[in-house]
Scaffold this motif. Structure first.
Motif, PDB file in Angstrom:
ATOM      1  N   PRO A 178       0.827  -1.205   0.000  1.00  0.00           N
ATOM      2  CA  PRO A 178       0.000   0.000   0.000  1.00  0.00           C
ATOM      3  C   PRO A 178       0.864   1.258   0.000  1.00  0.00           C
ATOM      4  CG  PRO A 178      -0.788  -1.592   1.619  1.00  0.00           C
ATOM      5  CD  PRO A 178       0.535  -2.091   1.138  1.00  0.00           C
ATOM      6  N   THR A 179       0.390   2.279  -0.693  1.00  0.00           N
ATOM      7  CA  THR A 179       1.094   3.564  -0.721  1.00  0.00           C
ATOM      8  C   THR A 179       0.875   4.283   0.594  1.00  0.00           C
ATOM      9  OG1 THR A 179       0.717   3.695  -3.075  1.00  0.00           O
ATOM     10  CG2 THR A 179       1.344   5.715  -1.969  1.00  0.00           C
ATOM     11  N   SER A 180       1.945   4.771   1.232  1.00  0.00           N
ATOM     12  CA  SER A 180       1.821   5.468   2.498  1.00  0.00           C
ATOM     13  C   SER A 180       1.169   6.822   2.303  1.00  0.00           C
ATOM     14  CB  SER A 180       3.200   5.650   3.131  1.00  0.00           C
ATOM     15  OG  SER A 180       3.981   6.505   2.338  1.00  0.00           O
ATOM     16  N   VAL A 191      -2.449  22.890   0.279  1.00  0.00           N
ATOM     17  CA  VAL A 191      -1.115  23.440   0.070  1.00  0.00           C
ATOM     18  C   VAL A 191      -0.938  24.607   1.038  1.00  0.00           C
ATOM     19  CG1 VAL A 191       0.473  24.512  -1.565  1.00  0.00           C
ATOM     20  CG2 VAL A 191      -1.134  22.772  -2.359  1.00  0.00           C
ATOM     21  N   LYS A 192      -0.087  24.430   2.023  1.00  0.00           N
ATOM     22  CA  LYS A 192       0.095  25.467   3.031  1.00  0.00           C
ATOM     23  C   LYS A 192       0.960  26.614   2.508  1.00  0.00           C
ATOM     24  CE  LYS A 192       0.678  24.410   7.305  1.00  0.00           C
ATOM     25  NZ  LYS A 192       1.263  23.870   8.563  1.00  0.00           N
ATOM     26  N   SER A 193       2.051  26.288   1.849  1.00  0.00           N
ATOM     27  CA  SER A 193       2.954  27.365   1.431  1.00  0.00           C
ATOM     28  C   SER A 193       4.062  26.843   0.539  1.00  0.00           C
ATOM     29  CB  SER A 193       3.590  28.034   2.662  1.00  0.00           C
ATOM     30  OG  SER A 193       4.421  27.101   3.347  1.00  0.00           O
ATOM     31  N   LEU A 194       4.714  27.792  -0.134  1.00  0.00           N
ATOM     32  CA  LEU A 194       6.011  27.571  -0.766  1.00  0.00           C
ATOM     33  C   LEU A 194       7.024  28.423  -0.018  1.00  0.00           C
ATOM     34  CD1 LEU A 194       5.265  27.793  -4.611  1.00  0.00           C
ATOM     35  CD2 LEU A 194       5.166  25.787  -3.130  1.00  0.00           C
ATOM     36  N   SER A 195       8.213  27.911   0.153  1.00  0.00           N
ATOM     37  CA  SER A 195       9.239  28.669   0.877  1.00  0.00           C
ATOM     38  C   SER A 195      10.610  28.411   0.289  1.00  0.00           C
ATOM     39  CB  SER A 195       9.236  28.291   2.364  1.00  0.00           C
ATOM     40  OG  SER A 195       9.535  26.917   2.528  1.00  0.00           O
ATOM     41  N   ASN A 196      11.540  29.303   0.657  1.00  0.00           N
ATOM     42  CA  ASN A 196      12.949  29.195   0.276  1.00  0.00           C
ATOM     43  C   ASN A 196      13.126  29.021  -1.230  1.00  0.00           C
ATOM     44  OD1 ASN A 196      15.692  29.249   0.943  1.00  0.00           O
ATOM     45  ND2 ASN A 196      15.809  27.018   1.023  1.00  0.00           N
ATOM     46  N   LEU A 256       0.290  11.798  -0.647  1.00  0.00           N
ATOM     47  CA  LEU A 256       0.185  13.247  -0.581  1.00  0.00           C
ATOM     48  C   LEU A 256       1.162  13.898  -1.552  1.00  0.00           C
ATOM     49  CD1 LEU A 256      -0.028  15.292   2.686  1.00  0.00           C
ATOM     50  CD2 LEU A 256       1.556  15.952   0.901  1.00  0.00           C
ATOM     51  N   SER A 257       2.409  13.428  -1.559  1.00  0.00           N
ATOM     52  CA  SER A 257       3.415  14.050  -2.438  1.00  0.00           C
ATOM     53  C   SER A 257       3.093  13.794  -3.900  1.00  0.00           C
ATOM     54  CB  SER A 257       4.810  13.534  -2.092  1.00  0.00           C
ATOM     55  OG  SER A 257       4.865  12.128  -2.205  1.00  0.00           O
ATOM     56  N   ILE A 262      -3.491  15.746  10.022  1.00  0.00           N
ATOM     57  CA  ILE A 262      -2.558  16.425  10.926  1.00  0.00           C
ATOM     58  C   ILE A 262      -1.118  16.334  10.420  1.00  0.00           C
ATOM     59  CG2 ILE A 262      -4.021  16.040  12.941  1.00  0.00           C
ATOM     60  CD1 ILE A 262      -2.153  13.717  13.703  1.00  0.00           C
ATOM     61  N   LEU A 263      -0.944  15.771   9.259  1.00  0.00           N
ATOM     62  CA  LEU A 263       0.404  15.546   8.727  1.00  0.00           C
ATOM     63  C   LEU A 263       0.786  16.619   7.727  1.00  0.00           C
ATOM     64  CD1 LEU A 263       2.855  13.575   8.409  1.00  0.00           C
ATOM     65  CD2 LEU A 263       1.568  12.498   6.553  1.00  0.00           C
ATOM     66  N   THR A 264       1.960  17.213   7.909  1.00  0.00           N
ATOM     67  CA  THR A 264       2.507  18.159   6.940  1.00  0.00           C
ATOM     68  C   THR A 264       3.793  17.595   6.360  1.00  0.00           C
ATOM     69  OG1 THR A 264       1.568  20.098   8.050  1.00  0.00           O
ATOM     70  CG2 THR A 264       3.423  20.478   6.569  1.00  0.00           C
TER      71      THR A 264
END
Length: 213
Positions: free
Chosen positions: A3-5, A91-96, A10-11, A190-192
């Motif tokens: 099974p895919t985690s 999608v919370k954000s893009l950074s760096n 998500l990714s 709850i996972l980021t």
């Protein structure tokens, strides 16, 4: 089949979303150069995923300059949009974000500066020279669902020998030698998951071209 985690699912959804609607360039005008970026996202769990991102850059520079004279090449990225959701994920954000431009051949770099830009989060964009490259860093975070415009990059140059040409491009020849990098933070329940992404122009178009007379 194993099974895919959840992080892997998500990714994978993130990659598909970015490829389809994620970083969407605004319509091009006659002066704008389209840039196709080949990107590879490497999630913390699961295999790397490849995608394509389109961007537009408005490059301005004089058509011809005398040998030894100073001039400015300006690269102005157009507006882009980060998706607010990808499938069932947020999608919370893009950074760096780091955008790299090589110091063009047949010219001496006297300095580099930034101007403009919008929707770039609380961090302050910076520009620095690293070896033979100029690197624009945007800390972000750039919120998911928002539009943003990277700052314009101005290169203060001195023309070299007559008969040559000074051309500007975005750096990068492969995933291990990228011209654009960023990290996407995506939340499910709850996972980021933070997904580093590396991109290079494929092919690499000329953004400005100045003949040395």
């Amino acid at each position: 089949m194993r099974p895919t985690s959840a992080p892997s699912r998500l990714s994978l959804a993130l990659i598909g979303g970015l490829a389809a609607v994620g970083l969407t360039a605004s319509p091009a005008s006659a002066a704008v150069v389209p840039v196709d970026l080949a990107c590879r996202a490497t999630p913390p769990i699961g295999s790397a995923q490849d995608l394509s991102i389109g961007a537009n850059v408005d490059g301005t520079a004089p058509a011809t300059v005398p040998s030894g004279s100073g001039f400015t090449a300006k690269l102005a990225p157009e507006a882009m949009t980060v998706p607010g959701t990808v499938g069932d994920y947020t999608v919370k954000s893009l950074s760096n974000l780091k955008l790299t431009v090589p110091v063009p051949a047949n010219a001496t770099l006297n300095g580099a500066s930034l101007s403009g830009g919008s929707g770039l989060g609380s961090g302050t964009p910076t520009v620095a020279t690293s070896g033979s490259n100029v690197v624009v860093t945007v800390p972000g975070p750039i919120t998911g669902g928002s539009s943003f415009t990277l700052p314009s990059l101005s290169l203060d140059l001195t023309a070299g020998a007559a008969g040559n040409t000074v051309q500007t491009r975005i750096a990068g020849t492969g995933y291990s030698d990228p011209g654009l990098t960023f990290t996407a933070a995506v939340k499910a329940s709850i996972l980021t998951v933070n997904v580093p992404t590396a991109c290079y122009p494929s092919p690499s178009p000329v953004l400005t071209s100045t003949a040395i007379g």
